[in-house]
Design a protein around this motif. Structure first.
Motif, short mmCIF file in Angstrom:
data_model
loop_
_atom_site.label_atom_id
_atom_site.label_comp_id
_atom_site.label_asym_id
_atom_site.label_seq_id
_atom_site.Cartn_x
_atom_site.Cartn_y
_atom_site.Cartn_z
N THR A 71 -42.43 55.57 37.38
CA THR A 71 -41.09 56.15 37.31
C THR A 71 -40.04 55.07 37.08
O THR A 71 -39.14 55.23 36.25
CB THR A 71 -40.79 56.91 38.61
N GLN A 72 -40.14 53.98 37.81
CA GLN A 72 -39.18 52.88 37.70
C GLN A 72 -39.20 52.27 36.31
O GLN A 72 -38.16 52.05 35.68
CB GLN A 72 -39.52 51.83 38.76
N VAL B 136 -47.53 51.56 27.94
CA VAL B 136 -47.65 52.96 28.35
C VAL B 136 -46.28 53.51 28.74
O VAL B 136 -45.90 54.63 28.34
CB VAL B 136 -48.64 53.11 29.53
N SER B 137 -45.52 52.73 29.49
CA SER B 137 -44.18 53.17 29.91
C SER B 137 -43.28 53.39 28.70
O SER B 137 -42.51 54.35 28.64
CB SER B 137 -43.54 52.14 30.84
N LEU B 138 -43.35 52.48 27.75
CA LEU B 138 -42.51 52.61 26.55
C LEU B 138 -42.89 53.86 25.75
O LEU B 138 -42.01 54.55 25.22
CB LEU B 138 -42.64 51.36 25.69
N PHE B 139 -44.16 54.16 25.68
CA PHE B 139 -44.60 55.37 24.97
C PHE B 139 -44.11 56.62 25.69
O PHE B 139 -43.57 57.56 25.08
CB PHE B 139 -46.12 55.39 24.85
N ARG B 140 -44.28 56.63 27.01
CA ARG B 140 -43.81 57.77 27.80
C ARG B 140 -42.29 57.91 27.69
O ARG B 140 -41.77 59.03 27.59
CB ARG B 140 -44.20 57.57 29.26
N TRP C 147 -28.64 57.27 39.28
CA TRP C 147 -29.89 56.78 39.82
C TRP C 147 -30.02 57.25 41.26
O TRP C 147 -29.05 57.54 41.92
CB TRP C 147 -29.97 55.26 39.72
N ASP C 148 -31.28 57.32 41.72
CA ASP C 148 -31.56 57.77 43.07
C ASP C 148 -31.91 56.58 43.97
O ASP C 148 -32.53 55.61 43.53
CB ASP C 148 -32.74 58.76 43.08
N VAL C 149 -31.50 56.66 45.22
CA VAL C 149 -31.85 55.63 46.19
C VAL C 149 -33.34 55.74 46.51
O VAL C 149 -33.85 56.82 46.78
CB VAL C 149 -31.02 55.80 47.48
N ASP C 150 -34.04 54.62 46.45
CA ASP C 150 -35.47 54.58 46.74
C ASP C 150 -35.66 53.96 48.12
O ASP C 150 -35.48 52.76 48.31
CB ASP C 150 -36.19 53.74 45.68
N ALA C 151 -36.01 54.78 49.08
CA ALA C 151 -36.11 54.33 50.47
C ALA C 151 -37.16 53.23 50.64
O ALA C 151 -36.96 52.28 51.40
CB ALA C 151 -36.44 55.51 51.38
#
Length: 385
Positions: free
Chosen positions: A257-258, A354-358, A372-376
């Protein structure tokens, strides 16, 4: 006959995918680039505005501010511009911190609603008053000498922006560390050719007079600002002497995700600024074409190669051909656990592809915004250091 045809197709894909990387590797060997190419002035001490965007950072913001005070730089030459849209205690913690003696001047930009990071940064940059503007992220730790290294680069009149390297990945991700090591070499070469492409949120420094607004929906804000500065004639460099640490996931799904989000921002920026190809010296003729290849073309070729090898092996060898996709699956599974040993950097590059393709697929679907969301968990990794 089938085997020969499959081998020919795979050989062609491998050659087509790998040639730009071989050329870049050759360039690295021939130029032997080391450090920043700037004419650095170690005695430079301009006034500096430190821009810190915050959103629900009550767990870590005080630690971050303490880190800023630890920088080896005269406090009287600093101001801190905090731009905040929190609905927790972050604003109160920030104000209380700057009520203490011997702290820099605080410029507090408080937003009543979240409108995205790019909008917040445009406001913060406009509020900054000093000669140099440094942008840093709350969930990063910056070396105490980083600011001095940055302004030494900016003392070169041809240099308008500089960024640094992730010296250590908080959270222990070997995959991310392997990729960043390769990336540092690429960015060093790019800086010696002309300018680098990617700028890093944990620490980037800009001449204030060179700053221009970024797109309000940007999800690659630091790189976009650097690119626009290069478009206006200033060099933008990478200096490995500028060091920071950034939190990054080790768990495969969370890392995905990141990295996907970062990849989306860079791909969209390349597309929107495609008119720069072939122009602006080595930046438009070498650096951008390579990044277009690495981010836009190569991932599709890699995925096509994986699919062709898997399908072709089964078509040629029947059930025995399943050994090929099984081996690829094992490579991914072991690599995702940081357990490939000396092959881990190869997996790190594959993981990035893979990330670039996705990311490309997500962009085609219309996904991606500037919030953006806070990542605990990443906040916990930051606190544990």
């Amino acid at each position: 006959m089938r085997l020969r045809r499959l081998a020919a197709w795979l050989s062609g894909l491998v050659a087509l995918t790998g040639l730009p990387y071989l050329l870049y590797g050759l360039g690295y060997v021939l130029l032997s680039p080391e450090g920043s190419p700037a004419d650095k002035d170690p005695d430079a001490e301009p006034t500096v505005s430190v821009v810190l965007p915050t959103y629900n950072e009550e767990q870590i913001v005080e630690s971050k501010l303490e880190g800023l005070l630890a920088w080896d730089y005269p406090v009287e030459k600093l101001e801190v511009v905090v731009v905040d849209s929190s609905d927790d205690a972050t604003p109160d913690i920030v104000r209380e911190f700057f009520d203490r003696p011997d702290t820099p001047e605080l410029v507090f930009v408080e937003e009543t609603e979240r409108r995205g990071l790019a909008v917040a940064l445009n406001e913060a940059y406009a509020a900054a008053t000093n000669e140099v503007v440094v942008k840093t992220d709350c969930d990063s730790k910056v070396a105490t000498d980083a600011l001095h290294e940055a302004v030494a680069n900016l003392a070169d009149p041809t240099v308008a922006a500089v960024t640094g390297r992730n010296a250590e990945v908080l959270g222990g991700s070997e995959v991310e560390r392997g990729y960043r090591d390769v990336q540092a070499r690429i960015q060093t070469l790019e800086s010696h050719v002309d300018s680098t492409f990617i700028f890093h949120g944990p620490f980037s420094a800009f001449e204030r007079d060179a700053i221009v607004p970024i797109d309000e929906d940007s999800i690659a804000d630091d790189t976009e600002l650097a690119l626009k500065i290069r478009k206006n004639g200033g060099r933008v460099l990478f200096d490995p002497a500028i060091r920071y640490k950034e939190a990054s996931h080790s768990a495969f799904r969370k890392r995905r995700t990141q990295k996907d989000r970062r990849a989306m921002g860079l791909l969209r920026l390349l597309w929107r600024q495609r008119d720069m190809l072939g122009r602006y010296g080595g930046y438009g003729t070498v650096v951008l074409p390579f990044n277009w290849w690495f981010m836009g073309v190569s991932p599709t070729l890699v995925m096509a190669g994986v699919a062709l090898a898997s399908i072709g092996a089964v078509a040629v060898a029947g059930p025995l051909g399943l050994a090929v996709p099984a081996a690829l699956g094992a490579f991914v599974a072991v690599g995702a656990r940081d357990a490939l040993g000396p092959l881990q950097p190869a997996y790190a590059l594959f993981d990035t592809q893979v990330s670039l393709f996705r990311a490309a697929v997500k962009l085609l679907r219309g996904e991606g915004d500037g919030t953006w969301d806070v990542d605990a968990e990443l906040r916990e990794a930051f606190e544990a250091e």
